[in-house]
Design an enzyme around this catalytic site. Structure first.
Site, PDB file in Angstrom:
ATOM      1  N   CYS A 187       0.035   1.724 -15.471  1.00 30.64           N
ATOM      2  CA  CYS A 187       0.126   2.904 -14.617  1.00 30.64           C
ATOM      3  C   CYS A 187      -1.291   3.406 -14.357  1.00 30.64           C
ATOM      4  CB  CYS A 187       0.948   3.967 -15.342  1.00 30.64           C
ATOM      5  SG  CYS A 187       1.003   5.557 -14.514  1.00 30.64           S
TER       6      CYS A 187
ATOM      7  N   CYS B  74      -1.214   2.353  -7.176  1.00 31.58           N
ATOM      8  CA  CYS B  74      -0.133   2.847  -8.034  1.00 31.58           C
ATOM      9  C   CYS B  74       0.799   1.664  -8.220  1.00 31.58           C
ATOM     10  CB  CYS B  74       0.592   4.009  -7.348  1.00 31.58           C
ATOM     11  SG  CYS B  74       2.175   4.455  -8.126  1.00 31.58           S
TER      12      CYS B  74
HETATM   13  N1  DGL Z   1       3.187   4.021 -11.416  1.00 37.44           N
HETATM   14  C1  DGL Z   1       2.239   5.037 -11.637  1.00 37.44           C
HETATM   15  C2  DGL Z   1       0.828   4.636 -11.201  1.00 37.44           C
HETATM   16  O1  DGL Z   1       0.480   3.476 -11.246  1.00 37.44           O
HETATM   17  C3  DGL Z   1       2.505   6.453 -11.223  1.00 37.44           C
HETATM   18  C4  DGL Z   1       3.746   6.937 -10.673  1.00 37.44           C
HETATM   19  C5  DGL Z   1       3.982   8.402 -11.033  1.00 37.44           C
HETATM   20  O2  DGL Z   1       4.554   8.617 -12.077  1.00 37.44           O
HETATM   21  O3  DGL Z   1       3.604   9.281 -10.249  1.00 37.44           O
HETATM   22  O4  DGL Z   1       0.032   5.452 -10.856  1.00 37.44           O
END
Ligand code: DGL
Length: 253
Positions: free
Chosen positions: A75, A182
């Site tokens: 993430c 993301c």
């Molecule tokens: N999947 C996460 C990222 O790579 C973030 C998504 C979220 O929880 O806002 O930033």
């Protein structure tokens, strides 16, 4: 049992990190992975840094109780907010992610780079440092609400969101690259590819993160080269979100 046989803990706020997990399983098929989706606390990207650190600490505590040998923060948002804190507190290797701006800068001619990421990722000091190094011509494009559309498997909603965001731009002919900063957005890559003119490159960090994990495990003598390979899913969310994770894993990004 030696630590080599212990699982690798991987987490995200939801299914986004599964795009990274798929790359890791591809290049490290003998490893055991324990993937945790912190769905009850999603999204991370519109929270404050301290709130994300609080959520992440709880997830990591849980994973440590499962005796993980390494931690992958699948993430970008959680990495920006909490990787430094985690590295200072943990003794196991911590592998994080950042928007793939460096590869995009290498593909750039003289045009722009659009960095799509959560509002929190783009606000972090960590991202500012990355921008200072590779951000020539780069523009921050925060995408609040987009991860929710991926989580909800709302393809039509995501398409409408992206069309508004990207096709509405007058400077698209001067854009050289789009960064999917993301892990949720990686699942939208085929849609974005089909939407954008061919000259625009798309970069994202899942392969790079998987390779980095392999390097770190090799360096720490933690590679599991003869295990059976396994992926286990856990979540702070509902049984339905667990099913969604498994379904997403079975469907290649
Ligand atoms: N999947 C996460 C990222 O790579 C973030 C998504 C979220 O929880 O806002 O930033």
């Amino acid at each position: 049992m030696s630590a080599r046989q212990d699982p690798i803990g991987v987490f995200d706020s939801g299914i986004g990190g599964i795009s990274t997990l798929q790359s890791m399983v591809r290049i490290l098929p003998k490893e055991r992975f324990l993937f945790y989706g912190d769905v009850a606390n999603a999204p991370y990207g519109t929270k404050r840094t301290e709130e994300v650190i609080f959520c992440v600490r709880k997830v990591v505590q849980h994973l440590l109780e499962r005796r993980i040998k390494a931690l992958v923060i699948a993430c970008n948002t959680a990495t920006g907010a909490a990787a430094a804190v985690l590295r200072s507190e943990l003794t196991i290797p911590v592998i994080g992610m950042e928007p793939a701006l460096k590869p995009a800068s290498e593909l750039r001619h003289d045009g722009k780079i659009l960095v799509l990421a959560t509002p929190l990722t783009l606000k972090q000091e960590k991202f500012e440092r990355l921008m200072a190094l590779y951000g020539r011509g780069a523009e921050k494009v925060p995408c609040p609400g987009l991860m929710e559309l991926v989580e909800g498997e709302d393809d039509e909603g995501a398409r409408a969101y992206l069309e508004r965001l990207l096709l509405g731009r007058k400077d698209l002919d001067r854009v050289d690259a789009v960064v999917l900063g993301c892990t949720h957005y990686v699942f939208l890559k085929p849609m974005i590819r089909a939407m954008l003119p061919e000259h625009i490159a798309i970069t994202e960090g899942s392969e790079g993160t998987a390779r980095q994990l392999r390097r770190v495990l090799a360096r720490e003598d933690l590679l599991n080269e003869d295990g059976p390979g396994e992926v286990i899913f856990e979540t702070s969310g509902s049984p339905e979100s667990l099913e969604l994770m498994k379904r997403r894993m079975a469907r290649e990004a």
